[in-house]
Write a protein that holds these residues in place. Structure first.
Motif, PDB file in Angstrom:
ATOM      1  N   LYS A  47     -22.411  28.811  42.936  1.00 24.71           N
ATOM      2  CA  LYS A  47     -22.031  30.136  43.181  1.00 24.71           C
ATOM      3  C   LYS A  47     -23.085  30.860  43.652  1.00 24.71           C
ATOM      4  N   SER A  48     -22.723  31.807  44.772  1.00 25.92           N
ATOM      5  CA  SER A  48     -23.820  32.249  45.786  1.00 25.92           C
ATOM      6  C   SER A  48     -23.520  33.867  45.816  1.00 25.92           C
ATOM      7  N   ALA A  49     -24.632  34.603  45.926  1.00 23.44           N
ATOM      8  CA  ALA A  49     -24.528  36.033  46.384  1.00 23.44           C
ATOM      9  C   ALA A  49     -25.865  36.217  47.115  1.00 23.44           C
ATOM     10  N   ILE A  50     -26.003  37.369  47.746  1.00 25.63           N
ATOM     11  CA  ILE A  50     -27.086  37.820  48.458  1.00 25.63           C
ATOM     12  C   ILE A  50     -27.279  39.332  48.392  1.00 25.63           C
ATOM     13  N   LYS A  51     -28.859  39.729  48.316  1.00 28.06           N
ATOM     14  CA  LYS A  51     -29.261  40.874  48.357  1.00 28.06           C
ATOM     15  C   LYS A  51     -28.530  41.737  49.549  1.00 28.06           C
ATOM     16  N   PRO A  52     -28.096  42.845  49.504  1.00 24.85           N
ATOM     17  CA  PRO A  52     -27.576  43.635  50.368  1.00 24.85           C
ATOM     18  C   PRO A  52     -28.064  43.488  51.821  1.00 24.85           C
ATOM     19  N   ASP A  53     -29.684  43.694  51.548  1.00 22.68           N
ATOM     20  CA  ASP A  53     -30.411  43.881  52.817  1.00 22.68           C
ATOM     21  C   ASP A  53     -30.615  42.227  53.595  1.00 22.68           C
ATOM     22  N   GLY A  54     -30.344  41.378  52.800  1.00 23.30           N
ATOM     23  CA  GLY A  54     -30.308  40.045  53.284  1.00 23.30           C
ATOM     24  C   GLY A  54     -31.722  39.304  53.153  1.00 23.30           C
ATOM     25  N   PHE A 104     -33.915  32.780  46.189  1.00 20.76           N
ATOM     26  CA  PHE A 104     -34.606  32.448  47.562  1.00 20.76           C
ATOM     27  C   PHE A 104     -34.975  33.725  48.173  1.00 20.76           C
ATOM     28  N   ASP A 105     -36.150  33.749  48.837  1.00 23.27           N
ATOM     29  CA  ASP A 105     -36.621  34.935  50.025  1.00 23.27           C
ATOM     30  C   ASP A 105     -36.444  34.230  51.103  1.00 23.27           C
ATOM     31  N   PHE A 106     -35.825  35.432  51.869  1.00 20.04           N
ATOM     32  CA  PHE A 106     -35.587  35.004  53.505  1.00 20.04           C
ATOM     33  C   PHE A 106     -36.280  36.403  54.310  1.00 20.04           C
ATOM     34  N   ASP A 107     -37.436  35.793  54.904  1.00 18.30           N
ATOM     35  CA  ASP A 107     -38.079  36.922  55.828  1.00 18.30           C
ATOM     36  C   ASP A 107     -37.638  36.794  57.169  1.00 18.30           C
ATOM     37  N   GLY A 108     -36.562  36.432  57.415  1.00 15.03           N
ATOM     38  CA  GLY A 108     -35.988  36.474  58.914  1.00 15.03           C
ATOM     39  C   GLY A 108     -36.178  34.967  59.565  1.00 15.03           C
ATOM     40  N   THR A 109     -37.024  34.378  59.151  1.00 10.95           N
ATOM     41  CA  THR A 109     -37.362  33.104  59.980  1.00 10.95           C
ATOM     42  C   THR A 109     -37.732  31.949  58.668  1.00 10.95           C
ATOM     43  N   THR A 110     -37.973  32.218  57.925  1.00  9.24           N
ATOM     44  CA  THR A 110     -38.470  31.070  56.695  1.00  9.24           C
ATOM     45  C   THR A 110     -37.494  31.456  55.316  1.00  9.24           C
TER      46      THR A 110
END
Length: 349
Positions: A210-217, A233-239
């Motif tokens: 099951k999956s969700a994301i923080k509103p700012d992505g 998981f953290d996503f910095d835009g590239t990694t």
């Protein structure tokens, strides 16, 4: 002396809220628990929800559901009084139509909804137009390239799509699916049968996540059924990097077929989830599948470091849900003790 107490208090707070990375299995322990009764806003709607797809657009609850009153894919309900505002999303095989809706992703800034069917046709719905009743609310359509099959899709800023799938686990592409922008494919071992069989591991997580994301992505949340593992998981835009891991309930040992385990042997685990800027909301059960047709579910609240905040015990069964951006109220599609469906809400602490 008082400054020493202040410093110690700050140290304790920071220490207790550090990111968790727990590889040992242990049930979640919540510092606070609250009881809530779901208040019905509308009991007269005849809807059949699909896939737990719902979004909050300002004061409108949007749910992927079939209705006895229309043939549209999405139903829009007022969170003020529960009445149905409108419906939208034509079913069909023409341009700007879908043969069904398996996935949907919401751009909360531009107020656009991206919906996709099993043929990988994606339509772009302008919610401003849709909610005003404009039949020309579909403003774009295209076929997703690359044949990406996903369990979930999420919209990311700058016109990108996050695909939650099996190989790789997480994939970020442009809106067409043509260009790969980031991916993540690491797994932690969950049960012995997975240790030497990556494909079984892929199938297990693909079918049960099951999956969700923080509103700012910037953050991604995963939790599993059949036992319960939580990952952030953290996503910095590239990694994409794993930043937290909690292993709450171990999947039962047994024959694994296409990623599933005999349900009677496993804890149910995660059912639905959503996220806000501050918190993750996870509907889950710590009962086994075989212990009653509808095991009791709790709403667990976690922060983005993976730490427990509180838990809600509900009077009735809740399915798909959304939470207001200020974390003060939850709106949901729910079922009463007789199995009748309704649209309702309850307030959060």
């Amino acid at each position: 002396m008082k400054y020493i107490y202040i410093i110690l208090s700050i140290f304790i707070i920071v220490s207790c809220d550090k990111a968790r990375f727990d590889t040992d299995y242990a049930p979640p322990v919540f510092p606070k628990e609250y009881k809530r009764e779901i208040t019905a806003l509308n009991r007269d709607l005849l809807l059949e929800s699909f896939g737990g797809i719902s979004f909050l657009c300002d004061s409108v609850f949007i749910i992927r559901a079939n209705s006895t009153d229309n043939e549209h894919l999405f139903q829009a309900l007022s969170i003020k009084d529960g009445h149905q505002i409108t419906s939208f999303g034509n079913q069909g095989r023409a341009n700007y139509e879908l043969s069904g809706c398996r996935h949907a992703a919401y751009d909360n800034k531009a107020k656009h909804l991206y919906a996709m069917d099993m043929r990988l046709n994606m339509i772009d719905i302008d919610l401003g137009k849709a909610l005003s009743g404009d039949s020309r609310c579909v403003v774009g359509n295209h076929k997703l390239e690359g044949g990406w099959y996903a369990k979930y899709i999420h919209y990311l800023p700058n016109n990108r799509i996050l695909h939650v799938r099996s190989n790789p686990r997480l994939l970020v592409t442009d809106m067409t699916g043509k260009d790969t922008l980031a991916q993540y494919d690491d797994y932690h071992s969950t049960i012995p049968e997975f240790d030497n069989d990556k494909r079984k591991r892929q199938l297990f997580f693909a079918h049960n996540t099951k999956s969700a994301i923080k509103p700012d992505g910037t953050k991604i949340f995963h939790a599993t059924m059949n036992g319960m593992t939580m990952e952030i998981f953290d996503f910095d835009g590239t990694t994409i990097k794993q930043s937290a891991l909690r292993q709450f309930f171990k999947p039962a040992k047994g024959k694994i077929n296409q990623g599933t385990i005999s349900k009677e042997e496993s804890i149910y685990g995660a059912r639905r989830c959503c996220a806000t800027d501050k918190y993750i909301y996870l509907l889950y059960s710590d009962n086994k599948f075989g212990e009653g047709q509808n095991p009791p579910f709790y709403l667990g609240v976690f922060n983005w470091n993976g730490n427990e905040v509180c838990r809600y015990v509900l009077n009735e069964y809740m399915d798909t849900f959304v939470v207001t951006p200020d974390d003060k109220r939850l709106y949901c599609w729910a079922y009463d003790s007789e199995g009748e469906e309704y649209f309702g809400y309850f307030d959060l602490k």
